[in-house]
Design a protein around this motif. Structure first.
Motif, short mmCIF file in Angstrom:
data_model
loop_
_atom_site.label_atom_id
_atom_site.label_comp_id
_atom_site.label_asym_id
_atom_site.label_seq_id
_atom_site.Cartn_x
_atom_site.Cartn_y
_atom_site.Cartn_z
N ARG A 186 0.82 -1.21 0.00
CA ARG A 186 0.00 0.00 0.00
C ARG A 186 0.86 1.26 0.00
NH1 ARG A 186 -3.28 2.06 3.73
NH2 ARG A 186 -2.45 0.70 5.36
N PHE A 187 1.91 1.26 0.83
CA PHE A 187 2.82 2.41 0.88
C PHE A 187 3.48 2.64 -0.48
CE2 PHE A 187 3.71 1.70 5.69
CZ PHE A 187 2.43 2.12 5.97
N ALA A 188 3.90 1.55 -1.13
CA ALA A 188 4.59 1.67 -2.41
C ALA A 188 3.68 2.28 -3.47
CB ALA A 188 5.09 0.30 -2.86
N ARG A 189 2.42 1.84 -3.51
CA ARG A 189 1.47 2.40 -4.48
C ARG A 189 1.23 3.88 -4.21
NH1 ARG A 189 -1.69 -1.40 -7.31
NH2 ARG A 189 -3.45 0.04 -7.36
N PHE A 190 1.11 4.23 -2.95
CA PHE A 190 0.89 5.64 -2.59
C PHE A 190 2.12 6.48 -2.92
CE2 PHE A 190 0.97 9.21 0.38
CZ PHE A 190 -0.28 9.76 0.14
N THR A 191 3.31 5.94 -2.62
CA THR A 191 4.55 6.65 -2.92
C THR A 191 4.68 6.88 -4.42
OG1 THR A 191 5.64 5.64 -1.00
CG2 THR A 191 7.06 6.61 -2.68
N ARG A 192 4.36 5.88 -5.21
CA ARG A 192 4.44 6.00 -6.66
C ARG A 192 3.52 7.11 -7.18
NH1 ARG A 192 1.58 4.48 -11.08
NH2 ARG A 192 2.75 3.94 -12.98
N SER A 193 2.26 7.09 -6.76
CA SER A 193 1.31 8.09 -7.25
C SER A 193 1.69 9.50 -6.80
CB SER A 193 -0.11 7.75 -6.78
OG SER A 193 -0.20 7.78 -5.36
N THR A 194 2.17 9.63 -5.57
CA THR A 194 2.58 10.94 -5.07
C THR A 194 3.82 11.44 -5.79
OG1 THR A 194 1.71 10.31 -2.89
CG2 THR A 194 3.07 12.28 -2.99
N MET A 195 4.77 10.54 -6.01
CA MET A 195 5.99 10.92 -6.72
C MET A 195 5.70 11.34 -8.15
SD MET A 195 8.97 10.91 -5.14
CE MET A 195 10.13 10.56 -6.46
N LEU A 196 4.77 10.67 -8.81
CA LEU A 196 4.41 11.04 -10.17
C LEU A 196 3.88 12.48 -10.23
CD1 LEU A 196 2.67 7.79 -11.51
CD2 LEU A 196 4.84 8.78 -12.27
N ASP A 197 3.08 12.86 -9.24
CA ASP A 197 2.57 14.24 -9.18
C ASP A 197 3.70 15.24 -8.97
OD1 ASP A 197 -0.03 13.42 -9.54
OD2 ASP A 197 -0.46 13.29 -7.39
N VAL A 198 4.63 14.90 -8.07
CA VAL A 198 5.73 15.81 -7.75
C VAL A 198 6.69 15.95 -8.94
CG1 VAL A 198 7.75 16.17 -6.27
CG2 VAL A 198 5.59 15.38 -5.28
N LEU A 199 6.95 14.84 -9.62
CA LEU A 199 7.90 14.87 -10.74
C LEU A 199 7.39 15.71 -11.91
CD1 LEU A 199 9.14 11.16 -10.77
CD2 LEU A 199 10.44 13.19 -10.08
N ARG A 200 6.10 16.01 -11.93
CA ARG A 200 5.54 16.85 -13.00
C ARG A 200 5.57 18.33 -12.64
NH1 ARG A 200 1.25 12.70 -12.80
NH2 ARG A 200 1.65 11.14 -14.42
N LYS A 201 6.00 18.66 -11.44
CA LYS A 201 6.02 20.06 -11.01
C LYS A 201 7.10 20.85 -11.76
CE LYS A 201 2.91 19.43 -7.74
NZ LYS A 201 1.56 20.00 -7.82
N ASP A 202 6.86 22.14 -11.85
CA ASP A 202 7.79 23.02 -12.58
C ASP A 202 9.17 23.08 -11.93
OD1 ASP A 202 5.87 23.62 -14.45
OD2 ASP A 202 5.18 25.44 -13.43
N TYR A 203 9.21 23.06 -10.59
CA TYR A 203 10.51 23.20 -9.94
C TYR A 203 11.39 21.98 -10.18
CZ TYR A 203 9.30 20.10 -6.01
OH TYR A 203 8.99 19.02 -5.23
N ILE A 204 10.77 20.80 -10.42
CA ILE A 204 11.55 19.61 -10.75
C ILE A 204 12.18 19.77 -12.13
CG2 ILE A 204 11.46 17.14 -11.21
CD1 ILE A 204 11.32 17.77 -8.28
N ARG A 205 11.42 20.35 -13.08
CA ARG A 205 11.97 20.62 -14.41
C ARG A 205 13.13 21.60 -14.32
NH1 ARG A 205 6.32 21.28 -15.64
NH2 ARG A 205 5.45 19.37 -16.58
N THR A 206 13.00 22.57 -13.44
CA THR A 206 14.08 23.54 -13.25
C THR A 206 15.33 22.88 -12.71
OG1 THR A 206 12.44 25.28 -12.80
CG2 THR A 206 14.72 25.71 -12.12
N VAL A 207 15.14 22.00 -11.74
CA VAL A 207 16.28 21.28 -11.17
C VAL A 207 16.95 20.41 -12.22
CG1 VAL A 207 16.96 19.53 -9.48
CG2 VAL A 207 15.33 21.30 -8.83
N LYS A 208 16.14 19.75 -13.07
CA LYS A 208 16.72 18.93 -14.13
C LYS A 208 17.55 19.77 -15.10
CE LYS A 208 13.18 15.27 -14.27
NZ LYS A 208 12.11 14.63 -15.08
N SER A 209 17.09 20.97 -15.37
CA SER A 209 17.81 21.84 -16.32
C SER A 209 19.16 22.28 -15.80
CB SER A 209 16.96 23.07 -16.66
OG SER A 209 16.80 23.90 -15.52
N THR A 210 19.36 22.19 -14.49
CA THR A 210 20.66 22.57 -13.92
C THR A 210 21.69 21.45 -14.04
OG1 THR A 210 20.06 21.79 -11.70
CG2 THR A 210 19.49 24.08 -12.27
#
Length: 305
Positions: A186-210
């Motif tokens: 259950r934790f793994a499924r929740f972690t996956r779905s939450t991480m997917l939302d976070v990885l789509r955030k703009d600040y993650i794209r900014t971090v990747k660009s660095t």
């Protein structure tokens, strides 16, 4: 905030009251246990005297009223099997049960977070499918069957771990893994779905660009913002693990509250059963109560619900 705390406190007391009331009447359906504790040659007069001593000759509603009065005073009576204080017997087994529950929680978090993070980062790849398969298997497999399977593999075939009992860390491994399986999935499924939302955030794209490394992106920036809900769910799941330990302890003969309750149920030892269920319900209610208060402090909107 005070009104919110009082409201949750009243709800907690109502849950405890309904729990012990339900258990009281349900175990009475199993019949009069008097004959279980009398010798075979006991005559009817001896049986009636013993029944009167236990209070089973009184009307059920009178027994219930007397029971509630004793519970308010913290008195759950004397064990019918062992002639000892029922609550004292339960409290003596609590440390082993908590040890198993906390060990299972640690295992669940240690397995679930890396699995969920990898599945989210490798979305729609073979790694994601393997991770999803593992979580589905973990949630679908019955705990008692998984426990028997682990005993067969690690105790019978490879003989590297003890099959049951207590006394050392090795005895804790198999029951902790078995108890953790469902929560980890259950934790793994929740972690996956939450991480997917976070990885789509703009600040993650900014971090990747660095040009930051993958490890830094995942664990320094993305995971940090998913840990709060994960930790909250894990804390709430501790109550679930305490309840689930009842069956797992009986499979592995773990010397905790679960094994005591199974024996008490088989022997219709009413005081021990009620004391054990009450303690489990109390533990879960206290955990949920403090989680509700924490939610109210973090998110004021919750207080008006």
């Amino acid at each position: 905030m005070l009104g919110y705390i009082l409201k949750r406190g009243v709800q907690t007391l109502v849950v405890l009251f309904l729990t012990i009331t339900l258990v009281f009447f349900l175990i009475r359906l199993s019949g009069d246990p008097t004959y279980l504790y009398m010798p075979d040659d006991a005559d009817e007069e001896m049986v009636e005297q013993f029944r009167e001593q236990l209070g089973f000759n009184r009307p059920l509603i009178v027994q219930y009223g007397s029971f509630l009065n004793d519970v308010v005073q913290g008195n759950f009576g004397e064990s019918l099997m062992y002639r000892k204080d029922a609550l004292g017997m339960v409290l003596a087994k609590v440390p082993a049960t908590f040890q198993l529950a906390f060990a299972a929680l640690f295992v669940a978090i240690a397995v679930a977070i890396p699995l969920g993070v990898i599945s989210a980062y490798k979305q729609n790849t073979i790694y994601d499918r393997i991770g999803t398969g593992i979580t589905v298997f973990g949630q679908a497999i019955p705990g008692f069957w998984l426990g028997l399977l682990l005993i067969l593999v690690f105790s019978v075939v490879f003989k590297v771990l003890p099959s049951g009992g207590g006394g050392s860390g090795l005895h804790l491994i198999l029951p902790a893994v078995t108890l953790a399986a469902h929560s980890a999935a259950r934790f793994a499924r929740f972690t996956r779905s939450t991480m997917l939302d976070v990885l789509r955030k703009d600040y993650i794209r900014t971090v990747k660009s660095t040009g930051a490394s993958t490890f830094s992106i995942l664990y320094k920036y993305a995971l940090k913002n998913t840990l709060i809900p994960i930790i909250t769910i894990a804390a709430l799941d501790l109550g679930v693990l305490l309840g689930g330990a009842v069956i797992i302890e009986s499979v592995f003969s773990w010397p905790g509250l679960g094994q005591l309750l199974i024996k008490a149920l088989m022997g219709r030892d009413f005081p021990v059963v009620i004391a054990g269920v009450f303690f489990i319900a109390l533990s879960i209610s206290i955990i949920n109560f403090f989680a509700d208060i924490l939610y109210g402090l973090v998110n004021p909107q919750v207080r008006v619900k």
